[in-house]
Design a protein around this motif. Structure first.
Motif, short mmCIF file in Angstrom:
data_model
loop_
_atom_site.label_atom_id
_atom_site.label_comp_id
_atom_site.label_asym_id
_atom_site.label_seq_id
_atom_site.Cartn_x
_atom_site.Cartn_y
_atom_site.Cartn_z
N HIS A 257 6.15 20.30 24.25
CA HIS A 257 5.15 19.86 23.27
C HIS A 257 4.01 20.87 23.31
O HIS A 257 3.53 21.24 24.40
CB HIS A 257 4.62 18.47 23.63
N THR A 258 3.61 21.41 22.13
CA THR A 258 2.52 22.40 22.10
C THR A 258 1.47 21.96 21.08
O THR A 258 1.74 21.12 20.24
CB THR A 258 3.04 23.79 21.63
N SER A 259 0.30 22.59 21.14
CA SER A 259 -0.68 22.41 20.06
C SER A 259 -0.09 23.07 18.81
O SER A 259 0.89 23.82 18.90
CB SER A 259 -2.00 23.12 20.41
N GLU A 260 -0.67 22.77 17.66
CA GLU A 260 -0.24 23.39 16.41
C GLU A 260 -0.49 24.90 16.47
O GLU A 260 -1.54 25.34 16.95
CB GLU A 260 -1.07 22.82 15.24
N ILE A 261 0.48 25.70 16.01
CA ILE A 261 0.26 27.15 15.92
C ILE A 261 -0.53 27.42 14.64
O ILE A 261 -0.29 26.77 13.62
CB ILE A 261 1.62 27.89 15.90
N ASP A 262 -1.47 28.37 14.69
CA ASP A 262 -2.31 28.65 13.52
C ASP A 262 -1.56 29.54 12.52
O ASP A 262 -1.68 30.78 12.52
CB ASP A 262 -3.61 29.35 13.99
N TRP A 263 -0.77 28.89 11.64
CA TRP A 263 0.06 29.68 10.69
C TRP A 263 -0.78 30.36 9.62
O TRP A 263 -0.32 31.30 8.97
CB TRP A 263 1.16 28.79 10.09
N THR A 264 -2.04 29.93 9.48
CA THR A 264 -2.92 30.63 8.53
C THR A 264 -3.18 32.04 9.05
O THR A 264 -3.07 33.03 8.32
CB THR A 264 -4.27 29.88 8.40
N GLU A 265 -3.44 32.12 10.38
CA GLU A 265 -3.67 33.44 11.00
C GLU A 265 -2.43 34.31 10.80
O GLU A 265 -2.51 35.47 10.39
CB GLU A 265 -3.96 33.29 12.49
N PHE A 266 -1.25 33.71 11.02
CA PHE A 266 0.03 34.43 10.88
C PHE A 266 0.13 35.02 9.46
O PHE A 266 0.40 36.21 9.28
CB PHE A 266 1.17 33.45 11.15
N HIS A 267 -0.12 34.19 8.45
CA HIS A 267 0.03 34.66 7.06
C HIS A 267 -1.05 35.67 6.70
O HIS A 267 -0.81 36.60 5.93
CB HIS A 267 0.05 33.46 6.09
N GLU A 268 -2.24 35.53 7.30
CA GLU A 268 -3.30 36.53 7.06
C GLU A 268 -2.85 37.90 7.60
O GLU A 268 -2.98 38.92 6.93
CB GLU A 268 -4.59 36.10 7.77
N VAL A 269 -2.29 37.88 8.83
CA VAL A 269 -1.84 39.15 9.45
C VAL A 269 -0.71 39.75 8.62
O VAL A 269 -0.68 40.94 8.33
CB VAL A 269 -1.41 38.94 10.91
N LEU A 270 0.24 38.89 8.16
CA LEU A 270 1.35 39.41 7.35
C LEU A 270 0.86 39.96 6.01
O LEU A 270 1.47 40.85 5.44
CB LEU A 270 2.39 38.30 7.11
N ALA A 271 -0.28 39.43 5.55
CA ALA A 271 -0.81 39.90 4.26
C ALA A 271 -1.62 41.18 4.44
O ALA A 271 -2.21 41.69 3.49
CB ALA A 271 -1.69 38.81 3.65
N GLY A 272 -1.66 41.69 5.67
CA GLY A 272 -2.36 42.95 5.92
C GLY A 272 -3.81 42.76 6.30
O GLY A 272 -4.57 43.72 6.41
#
Ligand code: 3HC
Length: 311
Positions: A257-272
């Protein structure tokens, strides 16, 4: 005819055998392999920058020699993987142009800064540790050149992971300031290393097809879970705390069980828009421009050699 070729391709995949460069393959299979292998190669090459930053600043000659060997390995991994991608019909120049023009993906993890020496430990332990989890199954990828390249890469990756672990262990056995530096690096690299495995399975558009073609052997979330399971006991040996207060084994669900991963950060990094995306691509473009004279000289030398040979 195409139906027979499709059937032969399907039988090879079904039998868990290998598709080789000269075999017939669906255009979509070729396309996804070019996508994944070229991105993997770009990741290795861009991955040299965060660590390269510390080769001239290593705390001892021994650490300098080890780090230099590791960065050279990453370059080699990139070259194997570019060669594997070239067997599918894309050229090295095309892939290089895609990368320096910012049109190619590479692993999000390399867009973070490396402000202290402890980052070399956290990268080896966490980033190469995650890469091993991801790359061992890829040794069995259905495309021959990719699977075979992974065998060699995985052997070198385990040295990368061990030397990172050892850097952190040395720091954690040092002064309070060194212990704090190691914990700070683990805090900064833990969550981005979990993002290396890709988005959650229910938001992973390529997984189903990639698993049907036996390129991807385990889902993004399964490998993420396997990685966390590896880290927990090692973090105890190191004496570092994984920066997730909710992390615990859920026996009923048989998963971490983990805390939620910050997928907003992930998509920001993928967007450059990550912390270091601009610098990484600028450095890669400058290296390409600075190396133009070497490529021209090598091409001219090869032309003269050919002339002599046919003369
Ligand atoms: N960074 C950048 N892009 C990512 C990503 C990440 N961490 N995770 C996912 N993506 C991208 C995918 O490429 C895909 O975009 P695309 O369709 O435009 O290519 C999109 O996000 C959706 O993800 P999917 O799960 O649908 O995509 P995949 O099925 O391709 O799975 C993957 C993603 C698990 C990263 C898979 O591509 C893979 O296994 N790649 C090969 C391994 C690799 O690249 N590892 C990271 C390199 S680290 C390294 O090797 C260096 C080490 O030596 C230190």
């Amino acid at each position: 005819d195409e139906a027979a070729e499709q059937a032969a391709f399907g039988a090879i995949i079904e039998a868990d055998s290998r598709i080789e460069p000269r075999d017939w393959m669906p255009a979509a299979y070729r396309k996804t392999l070019i996508r994944q292998i070229s991105q993997h190669a770009h990741s290795e090459i861009i991955g040299m920058q965060p660590e390269g930053n510390w080769i001239s600043r290593a705390p001892s000659l021994k650490r300098k020699a080890i780090l230099m060997a590791k960065v050279q390995d990453e370059a080699g991994h990139g070259l194997y993987l570019y060669s594997a991608a070239q067997t599918l019909g894309i050229t090295r120049d095309e892939m290089t142009e895609q990368l320096i023009e910012g049109r190619a993906r590479y692993s999000s993890i390399f867009n973070y800064p490396t402000p202290t020496w402890a980052d070399m430990g956290a990268i080896g332990w966490l980033v190469d540790g995650a890469a091993i989890c991801n790359q061992v199954p890829l040794c069995r990828a259905s495309y021959g050149p990719y699977g075979r390249a992974m065998v060699r890469v995985c052997k070198e990756e385990s040295f990368h992971q061990r030397q990172g672990f050892e850097i952190l262990l040395t720091l954690m056995q040092g002064s309070p300031a060194q212990r704090e530096m190691a914990q700070d690096a683990v805090n900064r690299w833990y969550w981005p290393s979990l993002m290396m495995f890709g988005p959650p399975d229910d938001e992973s558009p390529n997984s189903a097809q990639s698993m049907a073609w036996k390129i991807k052997r385990f889902s993004n979330d399964d490998l993420r879970q396997r990685f966390i399971g590896m880290l927990v006991p090692q973090a105890e040996v190191l004496g570092v705390t994984l920066p997730d207060p909710e992390l615990r084994w859920d026996d009923e669900a048989q998963r971490w069980h983990t805390s939620e991963i910050d997928w907003t950060e992930f998509h920001e990094v993928l967007a450059g828009r990550g912390p270091m995306n601009v610098e990484r691509i600028r450095n890669r473009r400058n290296a390409h421009d600075d190396g133009a004279w070497v490529r021209e000289a090598a091409a001219e030398y090869a032309r003269k050699q050919n002339e002599k040979a046919v003369a």
